[in-house]
Scaffold this active site. Structure first.
Site, PDB file in Angstrom:
ATOM      1  N   ARG A   1       0.862  -1.180   0.000  1.00 49.85           N
ATOM      2  CA  ARG A   1       0.000   0.000   0.000  1.00 49.85           C
ATOM      3  C   ARG A   1       0.897   1.227   0.000  1.00 49.85           C
ATOM      4  NH1 ARG A   1      -0.438   2.139   5.109  1.00 49.85           N
ATOM      5  NH2 ARG A   1      -0.809   0.383   6.463  1.00 49.85           N
TER       6      ARG A   1
ATOM      7  N   HIS B   1      -2.762   3.913   5.812  1.00 50.62           N
ATOM      8  CA  HIS B   1      -3.790   2.882   6.024  1.00 50.62           C
ATOM      9  C   HIS B   1      -5.167   3.497   5.756  1.00 50.62           C
ATOM     10  CE1 HIS B   1      -6.320  -0.102   7.895  1.00 50.62           C
ATOM     11  NE2 HIS B   1      -6.796   0.827   8.707  1.00 50.62           N
TER      12      HIS B   1
ATOM     13  N   TYR C   1       5.613   4.657  11.027  1.00 50.00           N
ATOM     14  CA  TYR C   1       5.936   3.232  11.171  1.00 50.00           C
ATOM     15  C   TYR C   1       6.673   2.610   9.991  1.00 50.00           C
ATOM     16  CZ  TYR C   1       1.352   2.950   8.811  1.00 50.00           C
ATOM     17  OH  TYR C   1       0.285   3.119   7.955  1.00 50.00           O
TER      18      TYR C   1
HETATM   19  C1  LIG Z   1     -12.516  -7.279  14.086  1.00 48.12           C
HETATM   20  C2  LIG Z   1     -11.753  -5.987  13.928  1.00 48.12           C
HETATM   21  N1  LIG Z   1     -10.694  -5.732  14.725  1.00 48.12           N
HETATM   22  C3  LIG Z   1      -9.986  -4.575  14.587  1.00 48.12           C
HETATM   23  C4  LIG Z   1     -10.378  -3.648  13.644  1.00 48.12           C
HETATM   24  C5  LIG Z   1      -9.564  -2.358  13.469  1.00 48.12           C
HETATM   25  N2  LIG Z   1      -8.830  -2.391  12.212  1.00 48.12           N
HETATM   26  C6  LIG Z   1      -9.243  -1.712  11.124  1.00 48.12           C
HETATM   27  S1  LIG Z   1      -8.242  -1.940   9.816  1.00 48.12           S
HETATM   28  C7  LIG Z   1      -7.201  -2.957  10.665  1.00 48.12           C
HETATM   29  C8  LIG Z   1      -5.977  -3.553  10.014  1.00 48.12           C
HETATM   30  C9  LIG Z   1      -6.316  -4.500   8.901  1.00 48.12           C
HETATM   31  O1  LIG Z   1      -5.164  -4.891   8.225  1.00 48.12           O
HETATM   32  P1  LIG Z   1      -5.192  -5.915   7.030  1.00 48.12           P
HETATM   33  O2  LIG Z   1      -6.134  -7.030   7.327  1.00 48.12           O
HETATM   34  O3  LIG Z   1      -3.805  -6.277   6.701  1.00 48.12           O
HETATM   35  O4  LIG Z   1      -5.866  -5.090   5.832  1.00 48.12           O
HETATM   36  P2  LIG Z   1      -5.358  -3.752   5.131  1.00 48.12           P
HETATM   37  O5  LIG Z   1      -5.942  -2.606   5.926  1.00 48.12           O
HETATM   38  O6  LIG Z   1      -3.893  -3.766   5.126  1.00 48.12           O
HETATM   39  O7  LIG Z   1      -5.958  -3.786   3.760  1.00 48.12           O
HETATM   40  C10 LIG Z   1      -7.655  -3.097  11.982  1.00 48.12           C
HETATM   41  C11 LIG Z   1      -6.967  -3.896  13.017  1.00 48.12           C
HETATM   42  C12 LIG Z   1     -11.511  -3.939  12.849  1.00 48.12           C
HETATM   43  N3  LIG Z   1     -11.953  -3.108  11.908  1.00 48.12           N
HETATM   44  N4  LIG Z   1     -12.175  -5.118  12.993  1.00 48.12           N
END
Ligand SMILES: Cc1ncc(C[n+]2csc(CCOP(=O)(O)OP(=O)(O)O)c2C)c(N)n1
Length: 364
Positions: free
Chosen positions: A256, A260, A269
């Site tokens: 990415r 985020h 980070y």
């Molecule tokens: C069940 C849950 N736990 C925590 C969150 C908070 N949260 C939002 S995005 C994220 C990170 C997700 O990372 P990844 O799965 O690698 O997807 P990316 O954002 O990199 O596409 C988190 C922990 C959430 N939305 N849902």
């Protein structure tokens, strides 16, 4: 006894960083016309992303999760689907959603937080965009299970990130899909970060693809910034699912380029050098453009007129959606359940009366 090195995966790559096909004697899985068509989608996704980022900064849309850098993974994989297949996306998968049929004006309603931003057009086989990490892996299993029971030859695809593989839902989904041999493709975009958590801290496994082995399903790792490679592995996985040969876990290794979401600062980070390396060397759009230009399928004039027409199209649609009236608060109660509970009926009545007291204006 299993050793970690016994789990080594070949990483599929067909179109390399120089925009050249690694093995020119092998058959290309995509025709030149399709490649150009896909390139235009990638370009549209990048321009849309830049535009939405600016609109968020101007306060015209809500929090936004940019997808720049992941265009090959999303466009390449979505092109391998039939319209009758189910797509179960997350907040970062807007390019895949659009290729599958979500119109841009609906994307705008979604990012604006419009009441009907998650209401899909009739016939569009796409579940509402998921914010709960990994929930959509189970949703894909659900739609695939239903398809199997109904003897429909449709495939369900779940899009998720590397962070999602730490959620219980992901493991339950792979287990259930494997036991029942469901037509599902689990498409992980490993973009190296879950917000600020780097991939290395997410899992101690060498690859995400190898997690498939524990569930008795096929796992594939592909260069996620290689449009052609992604298309090929996805096409094969979709075919396997359609032929009743079970689920596949694909790990598309990508990056990415932006934050985020519009709420975080990635400089906290990760290093500028790291980002720069991915931008300069591995940008999925540059690589396809190089291929197209060197094969006389594209030139700079065509590029400029494409950009101008895409910008114009987007501006017109943005203008139209921004002029749409805000739905009333009372409407928010209408589509929660097929049949409203007594409590919801009561609340809706209260909101309607309250809004009439205020001359119909709940926002003032
Ligand atoms: C069940 C849950 N736990 C925590 C969150 C908070 N949260 C939002 S995005 C994220 C990170 C997700 O990372 P990844 O799965 O690698 O997807 P990316 O954002 O990199 O596409 C988190 C922990 C959430 N939305 N849902």
């Amino acid at each position: 006894m299993f050793e970690e090195n016994q789990l080594a995966f070949d990483r599929v790559q067909l179109l390399n960083e120089e925009g050249k096909i690694n093995n020119p004697s092998s058959d290309m899985p995509i025709s030149n016309d399709t490649m150009l068509h896909m390139y235009k989608w990638m370009k549209k996704a990048r321009l849309m992303d830049e535009k939405l980022l600016r609109m968020q900064r101007q306060g015209r849309i809500g929090t936004y999760a940019p997808l720049s850098g992941q265009e090959a993974a999303q466009v390449g994989s979505a092109f391998a689907l039939e319209k009758s297949d189910w797509l179960c996306p997350s907040y970062r998968d807007l390019a895949a959603c659009m290729v599958h049929g979500m119109p841009f004006d609906q994307v705008l309603r979604y990012v604006k937080g419009h009441l009907y931003g998650s209401r899909n057009a009739e016939g569009l086989r796409m579940l509402p965009i998921q914010i709960i990490i990994a929930a959509q892996t189970l949703h894909a299993v659900g739609t695939a299970f239903a398809a199997k029971l109904k003897h429909e030859h449709t495939v369900s695809v779940s899009y998720f990130g590397d962070g999602a593989t730490s959620q219980g839902d992901f493991h339950e989904a792979l287990n259930f899909a494997s036991v029942y041999q469901l037509p599902v493709v689990f498409f992980c975009q490993n973009n190296h970060y879950a917000i600020s958590v780097p991939r290395k801290q997410q899992t101690a496994s060498n690859t995400i693809a190898q997690k498939a082995i524990a569930y008795g399903i096929k796992g594939v790792q592909v260069d996620g910034n290689d449009l052609v490679g992604v298309y090929q592995v996805m096409k094969e996985a979709v075919q396997r699912a359609r032929n009743d040969e079970g689920p596949t876990l694909i790990e598309a290794e990508t990056y990415r380029l932006g934050p985020h979401t519009t709420s975080d600062d990635p400089n906290k980070y990760r290093s500028k050098e790291e980002v720069q390396q991915w931008m300069e060397k591995r940008d999925p759009i540059i690589r396809v453009k190089k291929y197209l230009i060197s094969n006389q399928l594209w030139n700079e004039d065509e590029e400029q007129s494409l950009v101008a027409s895409l910008q114009q199209e987007m501006d017109i649609e943005i203008d139209q959606v921004e002029k749409e009236p805000t739905p009333s608060l009372a409407e928010a109660f209408d589509y929660v359940y097929a049949t409203k509970s007594n409590q919801l009926v009561e609340q809706q009545k209260y909101v309607t009366t309250f809004s009439q007291d205020k001359g119909g204006d709940l926002h003032g």
